[in-house]
Design a protein around this motif. Structure first.
Motif, PDB file in Angstrom:
ATOM      1  N   GLU A   8       0.901  -1.213  -0.242  1.00 29.45           N
ATOM      2  CA  GLU A   8      -0.081   0.116   0.438  1.00 29.45           C
ATOM      3  C   GLU A   8       0.998   1.279  -0.012  1.00 29.45           C
ATOM      4  O   GLU A   8       1.769   1.317   0.626  1.00 29.45           O
ATOM      5  N   THR A   9       0.583   2.201  -0.857  1.00 30.89           N
ATOM      6  CA  THR A   9       1.267   3.264  -1.094  1.00 30.89           C
ATOM      7  C   THR A   9       0.155   4.492  -1.326  1.00 30.89           C
ATOM      8  O   THR A   9      -0.710   4.242  -2.142  1.00 30.89           O
ATOM      9  N   THR A  10       0.625   5.896  -1.435  1.00 33.94           N
ATOM     10  CA  THR A  10      -0.226   6.596  -1.495  1.00 33.94           C
ATOM     11  C   THR A  10       0.394   7.677  -2.634  1.00 33.94           C
ATOM     12  O   THR A  10      -0.066   8.685  -3.389  1.00 33.94           O
ATOM     13  N   GLU A  11       1.439   7.064  -2.990  1.00 37.81           N
ATOM     14  CA  GLU A  11       2.275   7.991  -4.247  1.00 37.81           C
ATOM     15  C   GLU A  11       3.213   6.894  -4.870  1.00 37.81           C
ATOM     16  O   GLU A  11       3.662   6.156  -4.202  1.00 37.81           O
ATOM     17  N   PHE A  12       3.459   7.262  -6.333  1.00 38.50           N
ATOM     18  CA  PHE A  12       4.176   6.425  -7.031  1.00 38.50           C
ATOM     19  C   PHE A  12       4.793   7.247  -8.152  1.00 38.50           C
ATOM     20  O   PHE A  12       4.292   7.990  -8.781  1.00 38.50           O
ATOM     21  N   PHE A  40       2.156  -4.334 -26.910  1.00 32.22           N
ATOM     22  CA  PHE A  40       2.946  -3.952 -25.668  1.00 32.22           C
ATOM     23  C   PHE A  40       3.163  -5.501 -25.154  1.00 32.22           C
ATOM     24  O   PHE A  40       4.057  -5.684 -24.045  1.00 32.22           O
ATOM     25  N   LEU A  41       3.238  -6.588 -25.889  1.00 32.50           N
ATOM     26  CA  LEU A  41       3.388  -7.673 -25.673  1.00 32.50           C
ATOM     27  C   LEU A  41       5.134  -7.749 -25.338  1.00 32.50           C
ATOM     28  O   LEU A  41       5.955  -7.251 -26.064  1.00 32.50           O
ATOM     29  N   GLY A  42       5.621  -8.407 -24.392  1.00 28.15           N
ATOM     30  CA  GLY A  42       6.756  -8.707 -23.887  1.00 28.15           C
ATOM     31  C   GLY A  42       7.412  -7.326 -22.948  1.00 28.15           C
ATOM     32  O   GLY A  42       8.560  -7.212 -22.664  1.00 28.15           O
ATOM     33  N   ARG A  43       6.591  -6.331 -22.976  1.00 27.06           N
ATOM     34  CA  ARG A  43       7.059  -5.172 -22.262  1.00 27.06           C
ATOM     35  C   ARG A  43       6.944  -5.143 -20.736  1.00 27.06           C
ATOM     36  O   ARG A  43       5.862  -5.882 -20.326  1.00 27.06           O
ATOM     37  N   ARG A  44       7.725  -4.308 -19.925  1.00 25.98           N
ATOM     38  CA  ARG A  44       7.284  -4.485 -18.540  1.00 25.98           C
ATOM     39  C   ARG A  44       6.080  -3.322 -18.298  1.00 25.98           C
ATOM     40  O   ARG A  44       6.113  -2.260 -18.972  1.00 25.98           O
ATOM     41  N   VAL A  45       5.018  -3.624 -17.556  1.00 24.25           N
ATOM     42  CA  VAL A  45       3.946  -3.024 -17.184  1.00 24.25           C
ATOM     43  C   VAL A  45       3.659  -2.828 -15.746  1.00 24.25           C
ATOM     44  O   VAL A  45       4.162  -3.808 -15.166  1.00 24.25           O
ATOM     45  N   TYR A  46       2.982  -1.827 -15.219  1.00 25.59           N
ATOM     46  CA  TYR A  46       2.860  -1.715 -14.020  1.00 25.59           C
ATOM     47  C   TYR A  46       1.162  -1.564 -13.702  1.00 25.59           C
ATOM     48  O   TYR A  46       0.559  -0.794 -14.348  1.00 25.59           O
ATOM     49  N   LEU A  47       0.661  -2.180 -12.714  1.00 26.77           N
ATOM     50  CA  LEU A  47      -0.741  -2.116 -12.668  1.00 26.77           C
ATOM     51  C   LEU A  47      -1.075  -1.606 -11.211  1.00 26.77           C
ATOM     52  O   LEU A  47      -0.547  -1.811 -10.280  1.00 26.77           O
ATOM     53  N   ILE A  48      -1.603  -0.284 -11.338  1.00 29.03           N
ATOM     54  CA  ILE A  48      -1.876   0.612 -10.338  1.00 29.03           C
ATOM     55  C   ILE A  48      -3.354   0.415  -9.746  1.00 29.03           C
ATOM     56  O   ILE A  48      -4.292   0.620 -10.411  1.00 29.03           O
ATOM     57  N   ILE A  49      -3.660  -0.053  -8.405  1.00 35.99           N
ATOM     58  CA  ILE A  49      -4.886  -0.351  -7.985  1.00 35.99           C
ATOM     59  C   ILE A  49      -5.390   0.882  -7.245  1.00 35.99           C
ATOM     60  O   ILE A  49      -4.632   1.160  -6.119  1.00 35.99           O
ATOM     61  N   THR A  50      -6.483   1.339  -7.597  1.00 44.62           N
ATOM     62  CA  THR A  50      -7.173   2.469  -6.737  1.00 44.62           C
ATOM     63  C   THR A  50      -8.255   1.944  -5.849  1.00 44.62           C
ATOM     64  O   THR A  50      -8.763   0.977  -5.818  1.00 44.62           O
ATOM     65  N   ARG A  51      -8.560   2.605  -4.822  1.00 46.58           N
ATOM     66  CA  ARG A  51      -9.384   2.642  -3.961  1.00 46.58           C
ATOM     67  C   ARG A  51     -10.888   2.747  -4.578  1.00 46.58           C
ATOM     68  O   ARG A  51     -11.906   2.232  -3.968  1.00 46.58           O
ATOM     69  N   ASP A  52     -11.233   3.581  -5.664  1.00 43.19           N
ATOM     70  CA  ASP A  52     -12.448   3.681  -6.335  1.00 43.19           C
ATOM     71  C   ASP A  52     -12.953   2.200  -6.755  1.00 43.19           C
ATOM     72  O   ASP A  52     -12.248   1.409  -7.508  1.00 43.19           O
ATOM     73  N   GLU A  53     -14.226   2.124  -6.466  1.00 43.85           N
ATOM     74  CA  GLU A  53     -15.140   1.141  -6.826  1.00 43.85           C
ATOM     75  C   GLU A  53     -16.090   1.607  -7.625  1.00 43.85           C
ATOM     76  O   GLU A  53     -17.183   1.841  -7.004  1.00 43.85           O
ATOM     77  N   GLU A  54     -16.114   1.280  -8.828  1.00 48.46           N
ATOM     78  CA  GLU A  54     -17.305   1.646  -9.813  1.00 48.46           C
ATOM     79  C   GLU A  54     -18.235   0.733 -10.115  1.00 48.46           C
ATOM     80  O   GLU A  54     -17.611  -0.509 -10.455  1.00 48.46           O
TER      81      GLU A  54
END
Length: 54
Positions: A8-12, A40-54
């Protein structure tokens, strides 16, 4: 199936960003997935999970 530990973090901060894509997580079998363009196959990606639930 293993549980993924989430730090858990509030800044990235990251340098060298190519772009940002916002997608919704969808059900896939007994798990979940996020669609991404083929270019983007084979590329490094980052998944950022938010607290928003829609």
């Amino acid at each position: 199936m293993n549980n993924v530990k989430i730090d858990e973090t509030t800044e990235f901060t990251i340098k060298g960003i190519y772009g940002v894509i916002e997608r919704k997580v969808t059900k896939f079998g007994s798990g979940a997935k996020v669609d991404c363009p083929k270019e983007f196959l084979g590329r490094r990606v980052y998944l950022i999970i938010t607290r928003d639930e829609e």
